[in-house]
Write a protein that holds these residues in place. Sequence first.
Motif, short mmCIF file in Angstrom:
data_model
loop_
_atom_site.label_atom_id
_atom_site.label_comp_id
_atom_site.label_asym_id
_atom_site.label_seq_id
_atom_site.Cartn_x
_atom_site.Cartn_y
_atom_site.Cartn_z
N PHE A 174 -28.37 18.27 -45.31
CA PHE A 174 -29.58 17.55 -45.70
C PHE A 174 -29.73 16.18 -45.06
O PHE A 174 -30.75 15.51 -45.28
N LEU A 175 -28.73 15.73 -44.30
CA LEU A 175 -28.77 14.37 -43.75
C LEU A 175 -28.48 14.39 -42.26
O LEU A 175 -27.84 15.31 -41.74
N GLU A 176 -28.92 13.33 -41.57
CA GLU A 176 -28.67 13.22 -40.14
C GLU A 176 -28.68 11.75 -39.74
O GLU A 176 -29.23 10.89 -40.45
N PRO A 197 -32.49 11.26 -44.59
CA PRO A 197 -32.82 12.65 -44.92
C PRO A 197 -33.38 13.38 -43.70
O PRO A 197 -34.16 12.82 -42.94
N ASN A 198 -32.96 14.63 -43.53
CA ASN A 198 -33.52 15.42 -42.44
C ASN A 198 -34.72 16.23 -42.94
O ASN A 198 -35.10 16.16 -44.12
N GLU A 202 -36.23 16.92 -46.88
CA GLU A 202 -37.60 16.58 -47.26
C GLU A 202 -38.35 17.81 -47.77
O GLU A 202 -39.10 17.73 -48.75
N ALA A 203 -38.13 18.95 -47.13
CA ALA A 203 -38.83 20.17 -47.53
C ALA A 203 -38.40 20.63 -48.91
O ALA A 203 -39.24 20.98 -49.76
N VAL A 204 -37.08 20.64 -49.18
CA VAL A 204 -36.62 21.16 -50.47
C VAL A 204 -36.98 20.19 -51.60
O VAL A 204 -37.27 20.62 -52.73
N LEU A 249 -48.88 15.55 -54.00
CA LEU A 249 -48.31 14.21 -53.98
C LEU A 249 -47.71 13.91 -52.61
O LEU A 249 -47.22 14.81 -51.92
N ASP A 250 -47.75 12.65 -52.24
CA ASP A 250 -47.09 12.19 -51.01
C ASP A 250 -45.64 11.87 -51.37
O ASP A 250 -45.34 10.81 -51.91
N VAL A 251 -44.74 12.81 -51.10
CA VAL A 251 -43.34 12.69 -51.53
C VAL A 251 -42.51 12.03 -50.44
O VAL A 251 -42.52 12.47 -49.28
N GLU A 252 -41.79 10.98 -50.81
CA GLU A 252 -40.85 10.33 -49.90
C GLU A 252 -39.46 10.36 -50.53
O GLU A 252 -39.32 10.49 -51.75
N ILE A 253 -38.44 10.22 -49.68
CA ILE A 253 -37.06 10.16 -50.15
C ILE A 253 -36.48 8.83 -49.70
O ILE A 253 -36.63 8.43 -48.55
N ALA A 254 -35.81 8.15 -50.63
CA ALA A 254 -35.24 6.84 -50.32
C ALA A 254 -33.87 6.72 -50.98
O ALA A 254 -33.59 7.41 -51.97
#
Length: 313
Positions: A174-176, A197-198, A202-204, A249-254
């Motif tokens: 899941f990461l890069e 996050p790769n 983001e997709a899952v 929704l505009d989903v972001e990962i932080a």
Amino acid sequence: MRVVLGWVGAAVIVAGALVGGVLVANATVFSASAFVRDYLTALAIGRVDEALALPGVDAAGMDPRLLDARAHAPVDAEVVGDDERDGVHHVRVAVHDDGTTVEAVLEVERIGTRFWLFPDWGFAASPVTPVTVRTTGDARFTAGGVPLAAAGGGPVTFAALTPGRYVLFHDSQFLEAAPVTVLAAGGGVEAELDILPNAAFEAVVTEAVDRELEACTSQRVLFPVGCPFGHAIQNRVASEPRWELTEPLDVEIAPSERFGLWEVPPTTGVARLTVDVQSVFDGSVTTLEHDVSFTTGYRIGFGGTTVVLAPVG
């Protein structure tokens, strides 16, 4: 008498030749520069273990995990000079890498005698470069083929054989992180890996957020349980309330406040409520359509390889 003098002369010539040969060998084959050339050759052909076995090579008090043949990539290097001061030879090495040339200095000293005639050499200072690594997002990274970690993101200072190239990267489910190339040529080097996050992560996560909100919109009540939206009305409810999202929704990962954990920061959305209501004054029935703005965020966890969301706030 002439015969004796002849033998004496021959002996002097042979002795002179031997002494001259020893002096030449000491200045070439058994010189400090030759010792460094042997070290560079071992690195160039991938015999890192042989280089590590030479006298004076150690981690110099730093983290030794980069002193691994799988982590080290050779570079083009050659001895270009030798300056001797106070018994220590400062052997200058030109290091060529990626179109640039830098100079490393390796310190060598005599540590004994070989075969009663030739000097034996060792490193006066370990030929290692301090490489200080910091990471964001995750502690784990890879150097060449060696899995490593910088606890809490570091910094961690590793000992790296000089000269050498070290490629640091992260590539997991899941990461890069974009590769960072470090050239160890003495002095000190700092490297930072920005682990993000790769596309799969983001997709899952987006899919998991969609499932959470779909579970909310499937509840036929004014205040869906465990959901970020709801609406109170003054009149009587005359039909099952129905919810729908007006747009995804505009989903972001932080990164979260805890290192190595991730979250969906608070994001806004709009849920539309449709329900028939009966007036408490005259009994008339009308259809209410009302857009409800809401804010939601989630902590991201994992159940095996499945993303699990926990609402924040």
